[in-house]
Structure formats: C-alpha cells, structure tokens
Design an enzyme around this catalytic site. Structure first.
Site, short mmCIF file in Angstrom:
data_model
loop_
_atom_site.label_atom_id
_atom_site.label_comp_id
_atom_site.label_asym_id
_atom_site.label_seq_id
_atom_site.Cartn_x
_atom_site.Cartn_y
_atom_site.Cartn_z
N THR A 11 -9.84 -32.75 -8.76
CA THR A 11 -11.30 -32.80 -8.84
C THR A 11 -11.77 -32.80 -10.29
O THR A 11 -12.55 -33.67 -10.71
CB THR A 11 -11.90 -31.58 -8.09
OG1 THR A 11 -11.35 -31.57 -6.78
CG2 THR A 11 -13.40 -31.64 -8.01
N VAL A 12 -11.30 -31.84 -11.08
CA VAL A 12 -11.80 -31.73 -12.46
C VAL A 12 -11.23 -32.86 -13.33
O VAL A 12 -11.95 -33.46 -14.12
CB VAL A 12 -11.49 -30.33 -13.07
CG1 VAL A 12 -12.06 -30.23 -14.48
CG2 VAL A 12 -12.05 -29.21 -12.19
N LYS A 100 -8.79 -20.67 -15.61
CA LYS A 100 -9.04 -19.24 -15.92
C LYS A 100 -7.82 -18.37 -15.71
O LYS A 100 -7.64 -17.36 -16.40
CB LYS A 100 -10.21 -18.71 -15.11
CG LYS A 100 -9.93 -18.57 -13.62
CD LYS A 100 -11.07 -19.03 -12.79
CE LYS A 100 -10.53 -19.94 -11.72
NZ LYS A 100 -11.48 -20.70 -11.01
N GLU A 124 -13.90 -23.62 -22.50
CA GLU A 124 -15.30 -23.43 -22.06
C GLU A 124 -15.44 -23.46 -20.54
O GLU A 124 -16.21 -22.69 -19.96
CB GLU A 124 -16.18 -24.53 -22.68
CG GLU A 124 -17.64 -24.44 -22.34
CD GLU A 124 -18.29 -23.14 -22.81
OE1 GLU A 124 -18.43 -22.97 -24.02
OE2 GLU A 124 -18.63 -22.29 -21.95
N GLY A 129 -18.05 -22.55 -15.10
CA GLY A 129 -18.06 -24.01 -14.90
C GLY A 129 -18.79 -24.73 -16.03
O GLY A 129 -18.36 -24.71 -17.19
N GLU A 185 -12.22 -22.14 -0.17
CA GLU A 185 -10.89 -22.69 0.11
C GLU A 185 -10.46 -22.27 1.52
O GLU A 185 -10.98 -21.29 2.06
CB GLU A 185 -9.86 -22.08 -0.86
CG GLU A 185 -10.21 -22.20 -2.31
CD GLU A 185 -9.76 -23.50 -2.91
OE1 GLU A 185 -8.90 -24.17 -2.31
OE2 GLU A 185 -10.29 -23.87 -3.98
N ASP A 196 -10.98 -14.05 -8.68
CA ASP A 196 -11.47 -15.11 -9.56
C ASP A 196 -12.49 -14.55 -10.56
O ASP A 196 -12.38 -14.75 -11.78
CB ASP A 196 -12.11 -16.21 -8.68
CG ASP A 196 -12.78 -17.31 -9.47
OD1 ASP A 196 -12.08 -18.24 -9.88
OD2 ASP A 196 -14.01 -17.22 -9.68
N LYS A 200 -12.41 -13.97 -14.80
CA LYS A 200 -13.46 -14.49 -15.67
C LYS A 200 -14.07 -13.39 -16.54
O LYS A 200 -14.30 -13.59 -17.73
CB LYS A 200 -14.53 -15.18 -14.82
CG LYS A 200 -14.03 -16.49 -14.20
CD LYS A 200 -14.99 -17.01 -13.15
CE LYS A 200 -14.57 -18.36 -12.58
NZ LYS A 200 -15.34 -18.73 -11.38
N GLY A 297 -17.80 -27.04 -9.60
CA GLY A 297 -18.10 -28.43 -9.22
C GLY A 297 -17.49 -29.41 -10.21
O GLY A 297 -17.31 -29.09 -11.39
#
Ligand code: HSE
Length: 404
Positions: A11-12, A100, A124, A129, A185, A196, A200, A297
């Site tokens: 996706t990314v 991360k 970043e 995100g 997920e 998660d 972060k 996203g």
C-alpha cells in the site's frame, strides 16, 4: 537525477510511486533535482504495472547499485527490514522509512550509523501517517524543553471508540465493521491491544527527550475491555473514552503510558474522531501546540515518506536529523503517577467504596442493574490499586485533564 529504490510494493510503496508521479514537477523544484524510482524490491511480480520493469527480487541488486542514493523502506516489521536498512546505510545510501516497529526497536542505532556516514535516516511516516510530527520535533521545537506529548496515535482504535461512543454499539460489532471496511487487520491485536500506539509514543518520547525509550517498558493497555456501559457512564460525565499514548515530564522524570482514558470536552483531543490522529505537545517556551490529520492511509503516509526523500536529496552529504542517544531513558514508575479514575463496581452497596475512597458521588445507568460507578479523587496508581483491592471492580478507566 536522484535515483531511489523502494523496498516493498504494498500500500505505502505503491503510494510513494504514485505521489512521485502525481507531483513530479513540484517535487523536482523542491528537491532541486528530478527524483526517479529506479528499482522496487518485492517478492512478487507486477505484470502490467508501470513499475513492472523496475521490480527486483534481490536486495543486493539495490545495495550494489552506485546510482541509487536513497532507499525507501516500506516493508514493515523488524526483519528483514533492519538488515536491509543497515546494508543500505553501510553502502552509503540514505534511508526513509514508514516502519514504526523498526524505528522503535533500532532508531538510535540507525540514526548513529547515518550520522557517521553523513547520510540521513528519516522516519516522518512512522508516527501519525501524513501528519508532520517528527520534523517539528526534530527542527521546529528544538528551542523547547518538551514537558508533555499526548496523542491519539492509532486510527483503527479511534474509529472503533468513536463508533461505540456515537452509536452505542459493542466493541465486537464495531471491530467486525472496521475489519470489513479495511480499517482493522484480520488479526487486530497490534492496534486494539495498544502495541502500535505504544511504539509510536516510544519514538516521539525518544526524540523529544534525546535518549532511547524501550517500548517494552511502557505500560500498555488496549481497548478490548471497553464496553457500551463504559460509554454510557462516560456520557453522564460529559466525557468520551480515547486510547491515549502519552509521556509527561514530572519532577525531572518521564512517565509514559498507552491506555484508554476518559476525557471531557475541554481536552484538546476530545474532538479527534474516526480514523484521524491528533497530537498535543507542550513545550516550556512555546506552550501548547497541536497536530491533527490523517494518521494512516496510502497517500497521506506516502506524502510523508516522499517529503523525507526530498529532504535526503536536498541534503545529500549532510546529516540533518537530530540524534537520540542509545542511552536508555529510565521511565518513571506508572504506580507513582497521580491521577483520578472512573471506576465501576459490582453490587449496590456503596459503603465499601465510601470507606475506601471517601464520600464520592455514585452514578447509575438506567437499565444497567447490579452495579454503579464513581470517580475517585487524585491519587497515585499504587494508592488506587491498594484502595480498590477488596472491591469487586468491573472496570476502571484512567482520566486525563490536559487543557489548552
Ligand atoms: N494501524 C495503524 C493505525 C496504521 O490504525 O493507526 C498507521 O500506523
């Protein structure tokens, strides 16, 4: 021409390729050079995709390519990402990542490797995100001593809690819906158990305080025990329940925690809803600052990654990332943190509660039998646990009173 490689065409990774194509003109101007994707590492082939001829299956093709200056790591997970990133830095390539797990586990080491070699290791997109938060901490807020970072750093759980709050639906129902929409997920553990968000806040805290926070040492509770009844009580108290990831400096000690908190409408994060993220920071000279936006996203995350690529291209041969040292930041004990708590207790006899916590006001919810709720005064977690030991506690939720 600045040539880059992308590790992982998920996706990314595909978002990075798309952003570079969509905004090629402005990116060229800002980078001072044309940025071209030369290679994409993936196990799969992508016949018919514009990058089909750029796919490679062997990391060493990229590592040994002297034309590639910047490697974008968007594979996720600690391994093999860690090995690949180290190889890239050793080969003289700067690295940008959205990972991360990698940054929380090995950030200081990778930053040091980059600095020694006059390269950059940028991340970043690893927190929030598309929200700029690493760069502000690294550049714009460097005149400040940070005293507090409090964030809603996980979009999946924020979506679930927002839905539960608005619609009175159960955790299980909303989780299923979030999975069907692709927000959660199939195995939602990393999000719903708070892992998660914990990673972060470990990254932000390490950056803000300059030494390594071990994410394993951050007290972490997820949202799986939050029920519709908790939201009914919260509503009576004019509050919502949010998964906060926070670190605060109190008397020269840093306390960090990731857990559900009850917050009222004066809290800066009260209106951060759905999949959005929000981060509140307090510095000793700037005061309060807020960051808000898309915390996940494809394109928002890719936007942050590409901004890092532009920075690496602009600063070729010059390290611009603040380093956080590998020295461990000893966190304060959560037991010593002073706060108030919302508590639900089984039964109708309030005498034991009043004996333990004083003359607290009790709350009941119409239709919810055989239990009541109350809010404690300010006390440490240790004191709370001792006082609550003999009560039949159904749930307890910490409260946070951060104000702008
Ligand atoms: N699962 C994460 C979230 C993705 O829901 O926020 C972005 O890190």
């Amino acid at each position: 021409m600045a040539k880059i490689a992308v590790l992982g065409y998920g996706t990314v990774g595909s978002g990075v390729v798309e952003v570079l194509a969509t905004n090629s003109e402005s990116i060229t101007k800002r980078a001072g050079d044309v940025v071209e994707v030369k290679s994409v590492l993936d196990l799969r082939d992508f016949p018919g995709d514009p990058i089909q001829d750029k796919i490679v299956h062997d990391i060493d093709v990229i590592i040994n390519d002297p034309e590639i200056d910047v490697v974008v790591e968007v594979m996720g997970g600690v391994e093999p990402a860690f090995t690949f990133v180290k190889k890239a830095l050793e080969a003289g390539k700067s690295v940008c990542t959205s990972n991360k797990a990698l940054v929380a586990a090995h950030g200081s080491e990778l930053l040091a490797m980059a600095k020694e070699r006059k390269l950059n290791f940028m991340f970043e997109a690893s927190v929030g995100g598309g929200i700029p938060i690493i760069r502000p901490l690294n550049q714009s807020l460097t005149a400040d001593e940070i005293t507090q970072i409090t964030g809603i750093l996980n979009g999946t759980t924020n979506y679930i809690l927002t839905k539960m709050s608005r619609e009175g639906s159960s955790y299980e129902e909303v989780l299923k819906e979030a999975q069907a929409l692709g927000y959660a997920e199939r195995n939602p553990e990393a999000d719903v158990e708070g892992f998660d968000a914990c990673r972060k806040i470990a990254i932000l805290t390490s950056l803000a305080f300059g030494s390594t926070v071990k994410f394993e040492e951050i007290t972490t509770e997820g949202i799986t025990k939050i029920s519709t009844e908790d939201f009914a009580y919260a509503e009576q108290l004019g509050c919502v329940v949010k998964l906060l990831a926070t670190s605060k400096k109190v008397d020269n000690k840093v306390y960090a925690i990731t857990a559900p908190f009850m917050i009222d409408n004066t809290h800066p994060l009260y209106n951060v809803n759905d999949v959005l993220n929000g981060i509140y920071i307090n510095g000793n000279v700037i005061g309060d600052v807020m960051f808000f936006g898309a915390g996940a996203g494809k394109l928002p995350t890719a936007s942050a990654v590409v901004a890092d690529v532009v920075d690496c291209v602009k600063h070729k041969g010059k390290n611009v990332m603040t380093i956080w040292s590998s020295e461990k930041l000893e966190l304060g004990n959560t037991d010593d943190m002073k706060r108030d708590f919302f508590v639900r207790v089984k039964g109708n006899d309030t005498s034991a509660v009043k004996a333990a916590f004083g003359n607290v006001a009790t709350i009941t919810i119409p239709g919810v039998e055989d239990e009541f709720g109350f809010v404690t005064g300010m006390l440490t977690e240790k004191e709370f646990n001792e006082k609550a030991e003999d009560l039949e506690v159904i749930n307890r939720i910490r409260r946070d009173h951060t104000k702008l």
